[in-house]
Design an enzyme around this catalytic site. Structure first.
Site, mmCIF file in Angstrom:
data_model
loop_
_atom_site.group_PDB
_atom_site.id
_atom_site.type_symbol
_atom_site.label_atom_id
_atom_site.label_comp_id
_atom_site.label_asym_id
_atom_site.label_seq_id
_atom_site.Cartn_x
_atom_site.Cartn_y
_atom_site.Cartn_z
ATOM 1 N N GLU A 1 40.778 48.279 36.971
ATOM 2 C CA GLU A 1 41.374 48.147 35.643
ATOM 3 C C GLU A 1 41.650 49.517 35.029
ATOM 4 O O GLU A 1 42.663 49.697 34.339
ATOM 5 C CB GLU A 1 40.450 47.335 34.729
ATOM 6 N N HIS B 1 48.453 46.084 39.165
ATOM 7 C CA HIS B 1 47.629 45.336 40.116
ATOM 8 C C HIS B 1 48.423 44.978 41.367
ATOM 9 O O HIS B 1 47.889 44.974 42.476
ATOM 10 C CB HIS B 1 47.091 44.061 39.451
ATOM 11 N N HIS C 1 50.555 47.219 32.875
ATOM 12 C CA HIS C 1 49.174 47.165 33.389
ATOM 13 C C HIS C 1 49.067 46.109 34.490
ATOM 14 O O HIS C 1 48.486 46.357 35.557
ATOM 15 C CB HIS C 1 48.211 46.842 32.240
ATOM 16 N N GLU C 2 49.620 44.914 34.248
ATOM 17 C CA GLU C 2 49.534 43.840 35.232
ATOM 18 C C GLU C 2 50.327 44.161 36.486
ATOM 19 O O GLU C 2 49.924 43.810 37.601
ATOM 20 C CB GLU C 2 50.027 42.525 34.617
#
Length: 418
Positions: free
Chosen positions: A357, A281, A277-278
C-alpha cells in the site's frame, strides 16, 4: 472433559477482559506531540463530536474483532469435547451409507451450528455500525447477505471438505501435499471468477455513469499501460457511508471498481488519486504476488496442520472424541488449527500488505502530483469511516492491511521534500 471445558471458558473470559482493558484503558490513540497541528492531526479535520465518535466506534469495532476470533475457536473446541461432532457424524451415517452424502450432511450440521453461534457478534457489529451512522443497510438486506454468505461458503467449502476427506482416506501421510497441489488451480480459479460470479451476488455492478470521469480514469490507465476499457461502480450506498475503491480479479476478469459513496463524497481530484493508487496494484502485480504468496503459505500451513493433527489425536483423541484422522469428527479440529495458524501469521501478511500500500501511495503521487488531493482523500476516509488516525499497536499488528492514516498523511506531507 469438565476440566477442558472449564479451562477453555476461563481463558476466553480472561482474554476478553485483557482486550477490553487494553483498548479502553491500557493504550492511547493520541498522535505524537510532533504531529499535533499538522494535516495528520484529526483535530484539524474533525470536529469535537467526530473525534469522540471515532474513538468510541473504533474501540468497539476492535473489541468485537478480538472477541469474535477466539470465540470461533472456543465453539469448535466445545463441539469436539462435548461430543457434538461425534453425534453429527453418527447421524450422518444413519441417514446414508454414501460417503459423499455423509460428508454433506455432517458439514451442513457443522456449518449451521457455527453460523448461528457466530450471529450475535455479527449482529452486534451491524448494530454498532448503524448506531454510529456508518451502516445504512436495512435489516432485511443484512439478513439476505448472511444467507447468501452461508450458502456460498457452504457450497465452496463442501467441495473442499469432500476432497480433503477423500484425500485423507487415500493417504493419511501424504494427504496434505495432494491437497496443496489441488489448491493451486482452485485458488487461481476462485480469484478469476470472483469479480464476475461471486461479487455480483452481494451488490449490483454497472459501468461508471460519469463519462467525463470515466475518460480521465481510462487516460490514467493508458498512461500506466493498463489495458482497461471500462470502470465499474457498485451501489454500496444502500449498505454503508464508508468510501472504497479496488482492483480485483486476474487476467481478462480484472476489474477497477468504485463504490458509489466514493463518487458522491469525494472531489474529482481525490477520486483520480484513489484510482491511481488502485492501478498501482495492477502495475506492480500485487494481485499475482498475493495469489503466489497464498499458495506458498498454504503449502507450509497444510504441512503444519498435518503434523499438529497427528500430535493432538495421538495425545488427546479420546478427550476430543476423534478416533482417526479419517473420521468426519476431525473437521472441527482441522478448522480450529487452521484458524489459529492463520491468525498467527496475519501480522506478517499485514506487514507485507502495508508495504504494498505504501508503494501504491507513492505510485499515485508520481502519477497525479496532487499532494493536496491525496491528503484530503485520507482525511475524508478517516471522517467517513470514523477510524482512528493512530490506532493501538496490537490493532495495527492484527487488523491493519494498510498503513495507519497518521503514517499515510505524514508520508504524503514529506513526499518530494528530500
Amino acid at each position: 472433559m469438565r476440566k477442558a471445558v472449564s479451562w477453555s471458558l476461563f481463558m476466553y473470559v480472561c482474554f476478553g477482559l485483557f482486550i477490553y482493558w487494553y483498548l479502553f484503558y491500557g493504550t492511547s490513540a493520541d498522535i505524537p506531540e510532533a504531529y499535533k497541528g499538522t494535516s495528520a492531526d484529526p483535530a484539524t479535520f474533525m470536529n469535537a463530536r467526530e473525534l469522540m465518535l471515532s474513538q468510541e466506534f473504533s474501540r468497539t469495532k476492535y473489541l468485537l474483532f478480538f472477541l469474535a476470533t477466539p470465540f470461533e475457536w472456543l465453539v469448535l473446541f466445545l463441539i469436539l469435547v462435548l461430543g457434538i461432532s461425534k453425534r453429527f457424524e453418527d447421524s450422518a451415517k444413519l441417514i446414508t451409507r454414501l460417503r459423499v452424502g455423509q460428508v454433506a450432511i455432517y458439514f451442513f450440521y457443522l456449518s449451521l451450528v457455527t453460523t448461528v453461534l457466530a450471529l450475535p457478534f455479527k449482529w452486534m457489529g451491524y448494530q454498532v455500525s448503524k448506531s454510529y451512522g456508518i451502516s445504512t443497510q436495512t435489516l432485511a438486506s443484512w439478513f439476505k447477505d448472511i444467507v447468501i454468505d452461508f450458502w456460498v461458503n457452504f457450497g465452496i467449502m463442501l467441495f473442499v471438505v469432500a476432497t480433503l476427506m477423500w484425500l485423507i482416506r487415500k493417504s493419511e501421510k501424504r494427504w496434505w501435499f495432494h491437497a496443496w497441489a489441488l489448491s493451486v488451480p482452485f485458488t487461481i480459479f476462485l480469484t478469476f471468477i470472483q469479480p464476475v460470479v461471486l461479487d455480483p451476488l452481494y451488490n449490483d455492478f454497472q459501468p461508471l455513469q460519469n463519462q467525463e470521469l470515466k475518460q480521465k480514469i481510462l487516460s490514467l490507465a493508458s498512461e500506466a499501460d493498463i489495458p482497461a476499457d471500462n470502470v465499474y461502480e457498485v451501489n454500496m450506498s444502500e449498505k454503508t457511508k464508508s468510501l472504497n475503491a479496488y482492483v480485483t480479479g486476474i487476467g481478462s476478469n480484472s476489474r477497477i471498481v468504485l463504490w458509489d459513496t466514493t463518487l458522491k463524497q469525494l472531489s474529482e481530484n481525490e477520486i483520480l488519486f484513489i484510482m491511481a493508487h488502485e492501478m498501482a496494484h495492477y502495475v506492480k502485480k500485487h494481485i499475482y504476488w498475493a495469489v503466489a504468496s497464498s499458495i506458498a503459505i498454504s503449502f507450509v500451513g497444510l504441512y503444519l496442520i498435518h503434523r499438529i493433527l497427528q500430535f493432538i489425536i495421538a495425545k488427546w483423541g479420546g478427550v476430543l472424541n476423534i478416533r482417526t484422522l479419517a473420521s468426519l469428527s476431525v473437521l472441527p479440529l482441522f478448522f480450529l488449527v487452521s484458524s489459529v495458524l492463520s491468525f498467527a501469521v496475519s501480522p506478517a501478511e499485514n506487514y507485507v500488505s502495508r508495504m504494498e500500500e505504501r508503494v501504491s501511495d507513492q505510485y499515485a503521487m508520481e502519477m497525479t502530483e496532487d499532494k493536496k488531493a491525496a491528503v484530503e482523500t485520507f482525511q475524508d476516509l478517516s471522517k467517513t469511516s470514523l477510524s482512528q488516525v493512530n490506532p493501538p499497536g496490537l490493532v495495527k499488528l492484527f487488523l491493519y492491511t494498510h498503513p495507519t492514516m497518521l503514517e499515510r498523511i505524514t508520508y504524503l506531507e514529506e513526499y518530494g521534500k528530500k
